[in-house]
Design a protein around this motif. Structure first.
Motif, PDB file in Angstrom:
ATOM      1  N   ASN A 189     -12.257  18.254 -11.204  1.00  0.00           N
ATOM      2  CA  ASN A 189     -11.243  17.687 -12.170  1.00  0.00           C
ATOM      3  C   ASN A 189     -11.375  16.485 -12.336  1.00  0.00           C
ATOM      4  N   GLU A 190     -11.381  15.786 -13.389  1.00  0.00           N
ATOM      5  CA  GLU A 190     -11.587  14.037 -13.649  1.00  0.00           C
ATOM      6  C   GLU A 190     -10.488  13.528 -12.826  1.00  0.00           C
ATOM      7  N   ALA A 191      -9.162  14.164 -13.008  1.00  0.00           N
ATOM      8  CA  ALA A 191      -8.063  13.301 -12.256  1.00  0.00           C
ATOM      9  C   ALA A 191      -8.352  13.294 -10.676  1.00  0.00           C
ATOM     10  N   ALA A 192      -8.691  14.513 -10.242  1.00  0.00           N
ATOM     11  CA  ALA A 192      -8.831  14.549  -8.846  1.00  0.00           C
ATOM     12  C   ALA A 192     -10.101  13.821  -8.517  1.00  0.00           C
ATOM     13  N   TRP A 193     -10.916  13.526  -9.323  1.00  0.00           N
ATOM     14  CA  TRP A 193     -12.191  12.488  -9.027  1.00  0.00           C
ATOM     15  C   TRP A 193     -11.768  11.359  -8.787  1.00  0.00           C
ATOM     16  N   LEU A 194     -10.863  10.781  -9.512  1.00  0.00           N
ATOM     17  CA  LEU A 194     -10.377   9.601  -9.645  1.00  0.00           C
ATOM     18  C   LEU A 194      -9.324   9.400  -8.394  1.00  0.00           C
ATOM     19  N   THR A 195      -9.804   8.549  -7.504  1.00  0.00           N
ATOM     20  CA  THR A 195      -8.979   8.248  -6.308  1.00  0.00           C
ATOM     21  C   THR A 195      -7.312   7.929  -6.855  1.00  0.00           C
ATOM     22  N   SER A 196      -6.498   8.739  -6.317  1.00  0.00           N
ATOM     23  CA  SER A 196      -5.116   8.336  -6.804  1.00  0.00           C
ATOM     24  C   SER A 196      -4.649   7.188  -5.744  1.00  0.00           C
ATOM     25  N   HIS A 197      -3.766   6.253  -6.398  1.00  0.00           N
ATOM     26  CA  HIS A 197      -3.235   5.181  -5.787  1.00  0.00           C
ATOM     27  C   HIS A 197      -1.948   5.019  -6.195  1.00  0.00           C
ATOM     28  N   HIS A 198      -1.135   4.367  -5.070  1.00  0.00           N
ATOM     29  CA  HIS A 198       0.525   3.994  -5.554  1.00  0.00           C
ATOM     30  C   HIS A 198       0.705   2.612  -5.672  1.00  0.00           C
ATOM     31  N   ALA A 199       1.334   2.359  -6.845  1.00  0.00           N
ATOM     32  CA  ALA A 199       1.311   0.757  -7.096  1.00  0.00           C
ATOM     33  C   ALA A 199       2.627   0.297  -6.314  1.00  0.00           C
ATOM     34  N   GLU A 200       2.579  -0.955  -5.922  1.00  0.00           N
ATOM     35  CA  GLU A 200       3.509  -1.539  -5.168  1.00  0.00           C
ATOM     36  C   GLU A 200       3.484  -3.254  -5.029  1.00  0.00           C
ATOM     37  N   ALA A 201       4.515  -3.801  -4.985  1.00  0.00           N
ATOM     38  CA  ALA A 201       4.666  -5.127  -4.897  1.00  0.00           C
ATOM     39  C   ALA A 201       3.570  -5.754  -3.780  1.00  0.00           C
ATOM     40  N   PRO A 202       2.767  -6.875  -3.868  1.00  0.00           N
ATOM     41  CA  PRO A 202       2.055  -7.316  -2.701  1.00  0.00           C
ATOM     42  C   PRO A 202       3.023  -7.682  -1.442  1.00  0.00           C
ATOM     43  N   GLU A 203       3.888  -8.115  -1.658  1.00  0.00           N
ATOM     44  CA  GLU A 203       5.006  -8.418  -0.552  1.00  0.00           C
ATOM     45  C   GLU A 203       5.335  -7.374   0.248  1.00  0.00           C
ATOM     46  N   LYS A 204       5.607  -6.168  -0.395  1.00  0.00           N
ATOM     47  CA  LYS A 204       6.134  -4.952   0.174  1.00  0.00           C
ATOM     48  C   LYS A 204       4.897  -4.152   0.892  1.00  0.00           C
ATOM     49  N   PHE A 205       3.777  -4.360   0.602  1.00  0.00           N
ATOM     50  CA  PHE A 205       2.463  -3.626   1.189  1.00  0.00           C
ATOM     51  C   PHE A 205       2.025  -4.434   2.264  1.00  0.00           C
ATOM     52  N   LEU A 206       2.212  -5.665   2.086  1.00  0.00           N
ATOM     53  CA  LEU A 206       1.854  -6.723   3.256  1.00  0.00           C
ATOM     54  C   LEU A 206       2.816  -6.551   4.297  1.00  0.00           C
ATOM     55  N   ALA A 207       4.254  -6.668   3.950  1.00  0.00           N
ATOM     56  CA  ALA A 207       5.127  -6.441   4.942  1.00  0.00           C
ATOM     57  C   ALA A 207       5.022  -5.124   5.857  1.00  0.00           C
ATOM     58  N   ARG A 208       4.497  -4.061   5.211  1.00  0.00           N
ATOM     59  CA  ARG A 208       4.523  -2.853   5.840  1.00  0.00           C
ATOM     60  C   ARG A 208       3.318  -2.644   6.498  1.00  0.00           C
ATOM     61  N   MET A 209       2.089  -3.355   6.282  1.00  0.00           N
ATOM     62  CA  MET A 209       0.782  -3.526   7.152  1.00  0.00           C
ATOM     63  C   MET A 209       1.221  -4.403   8.458  1.00  0.00           C
ATOM     64  N   THR A 210       1.946  -5.281   7.991  1.00  0.00           N
ATOM     65  CA  THR A 210       2.320  -6.578   9.258  1.00  0.00           C
ATOM     66  C   THR A 210       3.139  -5.790  10.375  1.00  0.00           C
ATOM     67  N   LYS A 211       4.146  -4.722   9.697  1.00  0.00           N
ATOM     68  CA  LYS A 211       4.848  -4.081  10.780  1.00  0.00           C
ATOM     69  C   LYS A 211       4.054  -3.167  11.684  1.00  0.00           C
ATOM     70  N   ARG A 212       3.160  -2.544  10.997  1.00  0.00           N
ATOM     71  CA  ARG A 212       2.270  -1.708  11.701  1.00  0.00           C
ATOM     72  C   ARG A 212       1.446  -2.279  12.769  1.00  0.00           C
TER      73      ARG A 212
END
Length: 370
Positions: free
Chosen positions: A174-197
């Motif tokens: 399926n075209e939708a399955a072949w395209l890798t899904s990706h969640h949008a979020e602000a860069p500050e939030k994503f970076l804070a989450r990775m830094t916490k890990r």
């Protein structure tokens, strides 16, 4: 394949190689890129599962006619393997143990013969049969076009084939399955989450041979130029450290005065993405938060009803596969510059996707799309 014709001219060898790989000049654009991809598929059909470095070394040996061009060929091969993973022919898996084989961070596997049908009717074919056996009959191969690592059948020829391909053993994705899904979020939030890990799960200790991906500045540098040994930096950085076997693993590092204090191996156990894709997204977030987001530029295609979208920083698979499915790659100057062709009608949508998911900024020049 090349060894038997070492006395022939490079052009003669190239033409024979295309014939051996069932490639015809009238069916594909970008002959060199398409031929290199076909050689790697052929080798992958015999060698996989194997480490990426083993497949790359075998491809360089097969394609090297002039020893002085080894570095140039190696760059082409590395880029083609990346393109084949984006196109779906090769799958890179981490945390895999191969029976009777040495330990490697990642392994390459061949995807089974498959196809995906686009909304506009075009069919993309991907996958590699064992020993690179031809899985399409000649009457269908005549309609297959090659563009770099991608193989497709135009919509005008694809309509009667969509029902035939499953009967030949190809999986329809399926075209939708072949395209890798990706969640949008602000860069500050994503970076804070990775830094916490990193703080929670990172391992303390130095990595003396680490190479760091320097943060973007107002001085324009290519992606390659940004990789360097530590020089007194402090902060959170993406790094790669040599490994006894295979390619250097990717790390998220806490660095003080040029020394790694804590490191986190990528990807994380709960992440399905490749290590490089996670690392590139983290770096894109760092650059965006620090005020130097990656750039994308668009320009009109003078020969058709489309546009070229050029991006400054390597695209994670979730973004790159979308662009390949919509139009396709159109060259690579180096790993900091990628160019994709898109239908004009799709430009605004893809610019918005890159802005929301990976924080690129669309920079317009006078000749760019308005």
């Amino acid at each position: 394949m090349i060894a038997r014709a070492v006395r022939a001219s490079e052009l003669e060898v190239f033409q024979q190689l295309k014939a051996d790989l069932h490639l015809r000049s009238s069916t594909f654009d970008g002959e060199v890129e398409s031929t290199v991809a076909a050689v790697i598929r052929r080798l992958g059909g015999f060698m996989c599962p194997c480490p990426k470095t083993a497949l790359a070394s075998a491809a360089v040996r097969s394609l090297r006619l002039d020893p002085e061009k080894t570095a140039e060929i190696a760059d082409q091969v590395d880029g083609s393997i990346e393109d084949l993973m984006i196109a779906g022919d090769l799958i890179e898996l981490s945390k895999v143990v191969a029976v009777g084989a040495e330990d490697h961070p990642t392994w390459l596997f061949c995807a089974p013969p498959s196809f995906v049908k686009r909304a506009d009717g075009r069919i993309y074919v991907f996958g590699v049969a064992p020993d690179d056996a031809v899985f399409l009959p000649g009457e269908i191969l005549e309609h297959v076009h090659h563009l770099g690592a991608t193989r497709y059948i135009d919509a005008s020829d694809a309509a009667p084939l969509a029902d035939v391909l499953p009967g030949l053993g190809l999986r329809q994705i399926n075209e939708a399955a072949w395209l890798t899904s990706h969640h949008a979020e602000a860069p500050e939030k994503f970076l804070a989450r990775m830094t916490k890990r990193l703080q929670q799960d990172g391992i303390k200790g130095h990595l003396p041979e680490i190479s760091l991906l320097r943060h973007a500045t107002n001085v324009l540098s290519t992606y390659r130029q940004r990789w360097a040994k530590p020089q007194g930096e402090t902060g959170v950085f993406i790094g790669r450290h040599p490994h006894p076997y295979g390619a250097p693993p990717w790390y998220l590092c806490e660095v003080q005065a040029g020394e790694v204090q804590r490191s986190l191996l990528l990807p994380l156990p709960d992440q399905a993405a490749r290590a490089c894709d996670v690392a590139w997204q983290i770096q894109l977030a760092i650059d965006a938060v620090q005020g130097y987001p990656a750039l994308m530029r668009s320009r009109v295609d003078p020969d058709g009803e489309g546009v070229y979208l050029n991006v400054q920083f390597p695209l994670p698979m979730a973004a790159r596969r979308r662009l390949v499915l919509l139009g396709g790659p159109r060259g690579r100057g180096d790993l900091s510059g990628f160019s994709f062709w898109l239908p004009t009608s799709q430009l605004a949508q893809e610019v918005s996707f890159l802005k929301d998911h990976f924080w690129y900024v669309h920079q317009r020049n006078p000749e760019d799309i308005q």
